[in-house]
Each structure stands twice: as C-alpha cells, then as structure tokens.
Design a protein around this motif. Sequence first.
Motif, PDB file in Angstrom:
ATOM      1  N   ALA A 239       7.392  26.075  43.997  1.00  0.00           N
ATOM      2  CA  ALA A 239       7.762  26.233  42.588  1.00  0.00           C
ATOM      3  C   ALA A 239       8.586  25.007  42.206  1.00  0.00           C
ATOM      4  CB  ALA A 239       8.563  27.508  42.381  1.00  0.00           C
ATOM      5  N   THR A 240       8.435  24.549  40.973  1.00  0.00           N
ATOM      6  CA  THR A 240       9.084  23.321  40.533  1.00  0.00           C
ATOM      7  C   THR A 240      10.382  23.611  39.791  1.00  0.00           C
ATOM      8  OG1 THR A 240       6.938  22.234  40.332  1.00  0.00           O
ATOM      9  CG2 THR A 240       8.782  21.235  39.148  1.00  0.00           C
ATOM     10  N   ILE A 241      11.413  22.856  40.159  1.00  0.00           N
ATOM     11  CA  ILE A 241      12.682  22.836  39.431  1.00  0.00           C
ATOM     12  C   ILE A 241      12.869  21.385  38.994  1.00  0.00           C
ATOM     13  CG2 ILE A 241      15.175  23.157  39.545  1.00  0.00           C
ATOM     14  CD1 ILE A 241      14.658  25.139  41.887  1.00  0.00           C
ATOM     15  N   TYR A 242      12.824  21.136  37.689  1.00  0.00           N
ATOM     16  CA  TYR A 242      13.018  19.779  37.194  1.00  0.00           C
ATOM     17  C   TYR A 242      14.499  19.436  37.226  1.00  0.00           C
ATOM     18  CZ  TYR A 242       8.167  19.559  35.911  1.00  0.00           C
ATOM     19  OH  TYR A 242       6.799  19.532  35.963  1.00  0.00           O
ATOM     20  N   VAL A 243      14.812  18.267  37.779  1.00  0.00           N
ATOM     21  CA  VAL A 243      16.201  17.844  37.934  1.00  0.00           C
ATOM     22  C   VAL A 243      16.405  16.463  37.313  1.00  0.00           C
ATOM     23  CG1 VAL A 243      16.536  19.252  40.007  1.00  0.00           C
ATOM     24  CG2 VAL A 243      15.802  16.866  40.250  1.00  0.00           C
TER      25      VAL A 243
ATOM     26  N   GLU B   9      11.364  12.492  28.374  1.00  0.00           N
ATOM     27  CA  GLU B   9      12.639  12.523  27.644  1.00  0.00           C
ATOM     28  C   GLU B   9      12.902  13.900  27.050  1.00  0.00           C
ATOM     29  OE1 GLU B   9      15.047  10.302  27.929  1.00  0.00           O
ATOM     30  OE2 GLU B   9      13.609   9.397  29.305  1.00  0.00           O
ATOM     31  N   GLU B  10      11.869  14.541  26.529  1.00  0.00           N
ATOM     32  CA  GLU B  10      12.029  15.891  25.981  1.00  0.00           C
ATOM     33  C   GLU B  10      12.433  16.874  27.081  1.00  0.00           C
ATOM     34  OE1 GLU B  10       8.443  16.986  23.923  1.00  0.00           O
ATOM     35  OE2 GLU B  10       8.640  15.356  22.475  1.00  0.00           O
ATOM     36  N   LEU B  11      11.794  16.776  28.229  1.00  0.00           N
ATOM     37  CA  LEU B  11      12.100  17.660  29.349  1.00  0.00           C
ATOM     38  C   LEU B  11      13.520  17.410  29.859  1.00  0.00           C
ATOM     39  CD1 LEU B  11      11.224  19.839  31.318  1.00  0.00           C
ATOM     40  CD2 LEU B  11      10.062  18.073  32.657  1.00  0.00           C
ATOM     41  N   ARG B  12      13.896  16.138  29.994  1.00  0.00           N
ATOM     42  CA  ARG B  12      15.262  15.804  30.442  1.00  0.00           C
ATOM     43  C   ARG B  12      16.303  16.406  29.496  1.00  0.00           C
ATOM     44  NH1 ARG B  12      16.281  12.296  34.326  1.00  0.00           N
ATOM     45  NH2 ARG B  12      18.271  11.684  33.436  1.00  0.00           N
ATOM     46  N   ALA B  13      16.054  16.336  28.204  1.00  0.00           N
ATOM     47  CA  ALA B  13      17.000  16.881  27.230  1.00  0.00           C
ATOM     48  C   ALA B  13      17.112  18.398  27.358  1.00  0.00           C
ATOM     49  CB  ALA B  13      16.582  16.491  25.811  1.00  0.00           C
ATOM     50  N   LEU B  14      15.998  19.076  27.558  1.00  0.00           N
ATOM     51  CA  LEU B  14      16.018  20.530  27.724  1.00  0.00           C
ATOM     52  C   LEU B  14      16.760  20.939  28.994  1.00  0.00           C
ATOM     53  CD1 LEU B  14      12.374  21.433  26.645  1.00  0.00           C
ATOM     54  CD2 LEU B  14      14.489  22.052  25.444  1.00  0.00           C
TER      55      LEU B  14
ATOM     56  N   PHE C 215      24.469  31.264  37.383  1.00  0.00           N
ATOM     57  CA  PHE C 215      25.058  29.951  37.625  1.00  0.00           C
ATOM     58  C   PHE C 215      24.124  28.844  37.164  1.00  0.00           C
ATOM     59  CE2 PHE C 215      22.632  30.700  41.504  1.00  0.00           C
ATOM     60  CZ  PHE C 215      22.096  29.462  41.809  1.00  0.00           C
ATOM     61  N   ARG C 216      24.701  27.632  37.077  1.00  0.00           N
ATOM     62  CA  ARG C 216      23.925  26.446  36.728  1.00  0.00           C
ATOM     63  C   ARG C 216      23.893  25.506  37.914  1.00  0.00           C
ATOM     64  NH1 ARG C 216      25.404  23.894  30.954  1.00  0.00           N
ATOM     65  NH2 ARG C 216      23.598  22.671  31.531  1.00  0.00           N
ATOM     66  N   ASP C 217      22.777  24.786  38.052  1.00  0.00           N
ATOM     67  CA  ASP C 217      22.744  23.724  39.062  1.00  0.00           C
ATOM     68  C   ASP C 217      23.346  22.461  38.453  1.00  0.00           C
ATOM     69  OD1 ASP C 217      20.739  22.454  37.546  1.00  0.00           O
ATOM     70  OD2 ASP C 217      19.168  22.761  39.028  1.00  0.00           O
ATOM     71  N   ASP C 218      23.362  21.381  39.197  1.00  0.00           N
ATOM     72  CA  ASP C 218      24.009  20.158  38.731  1.00  0.00           C
ATOM     73  C   ASP C 218      23.240  19.456  37.605  1.00  0.00           C
ATOM     74  OD1 ASP C 218      22.023  19.436  40.734  1.00  0.00           O
ATOM     75  OD2 ASP C 218      22.811  17.414  40.536  1.00  0.00           O
ATOM     76  N   SER C 219      22.004  19.875  37.357  1.00  0.00           N
ATOM     77  CA  SER C 219      21.219  19.285  36.272  1.00  0.00           C
ATOM     78  C   SER C 219      21.343  20.075  34.973  1.00  0.00           C
ATOM     79  CB  SER C 219      19.736  19.215  36.660  1.00  0.00           C
ATOM     80  OG  SER C 219      19.538  18.271  37.693  1.00  0.00           O
ATOM     81  N   GLY C 220      21.659  21.349  35.070  1.00  0.00           N
ATOM     82  CA  GLY C 220      21.762  22.195  33.892  1.00  0.00           C
ATOM     83  C   GLY C 220      20.897  23.443  33.954  1.00  0.00           C
ATOM     84  N   ASN C 221      19.953  23.511  34.912  1.00  0.00           N
ATOM     85  CA  ASN C 221      19.108  24.695  35.066  1.00  0.00           C
ATOM     86  C   ASN C 221      19.985  25.892  35.414  1.00  0.00           C
ATOM     87  OD1 ASN C 221      16.410  23.338  35.037  1.00  0.00           O
ATOM     88  ND2 ASN C 221      17.272  22.324  36.829  1.00  0.00           N
ATOM     89  N   TRP C 222      19.664  27.053  34.854  1.00  0.00           N
ATOM     90  CA  TRP C 222      20.442  28.241  35.196  1.00  0.00           C
ATOM     91  C   TRP C 222      19.603  29.215  36.014  1.00  0.00           C
ATOM     92  CZ3 TRP C 222      18.679  32.891  33.298  1.00  0.00           C
ATOM     93  CH2 TRP C 222      17.824  32.846  32.186  1.00  0.00           C
TER      94      TRP C 222
END
Length: 141
Positions: free
Chosen positions: A8-12, A77-82, A127-134
């Motif tokens: 499974a993918t987690i974008y960082v 860029e859109e994905l990074r912002a999200l 919780f959130r990871d260091d990129s912002g994903n919760w």
Amino acid sequence: MITKLSHATIYVLDQDRAKDFYVDKLGFEVRDDITMGEEFEGAGQGFRWLTVSPPSQPDVQYILADCAMGHSPENTEELRALVAKGAIGGGVFITDDCHKTHAELTERGVVFLQEPAERPYGVEAVFRDDSGNWFSLTETR
C-alpha cells in the motif's frame, strides 16, 4: 484470482525523514530500499523504492513513495500540498493496547491529533506522520 494485498502506498514529502519516522518512531522495519533505474519512469529519471512494515506483519509492505513517483509535475505539486496540509488519511494501525502504545509513541515524539478515546469499535487515537498523513491507532474490541 486475487489472493491478498501485498503493498500500500503512503505518499511522503521526504523519503529519508519518512524512513526515520516509520523505523525510529513507529518501530517498523525496512523491507526494501533500492533505487530503480531510468527505464522505470520513462521520463529519464529513476526513483527510490522504499518499503517498511511492522515486525509482526512482514507480508504487507508500505511504500513510502515520493509524491513525484508516477505523477506529472503538476500532479506532484498538488499531491505534495494535500499531504503537507494533512488532507490524506493513511489508514488504521491496530494495537493490542491503545493507551500504552499512545504513551510509547508520544515519548518517541509522535504527534497525536486525538488522544485515546472509547469508540463503538474499540479505543482509538489519531496521529500524524512527519509528512502530514494521519492514521488511526486502534485497539479493537
């Protein structure tokens, strides 16, 4: 016939920071950390294939993917912002004891958005990871 989900993918936002977070703070193990060649991207640049998983579940790997992997510059860029603003939920991690795991992860520097609370399905913290994903940290009933 499909038999199971393996990745499974987690974008960082930064793969090195994400690796440190998932390994040092969450206690995951690195499964793969390799650079793929230019032939895989088609645009003349390779990418880093970085996967981690909890020690107890090596058969499911989380791809800590750079937002550019497989995306156009505009979509990157859109994905990074999200990701950065915390708009993406990565899923649910299961624990045997939410209160104990919450305390351990807090001590390691993990930022929680919600403290452990009783829910109809068990005890949950967020919780959130260091990129912002919760992520939900859940002790199921």
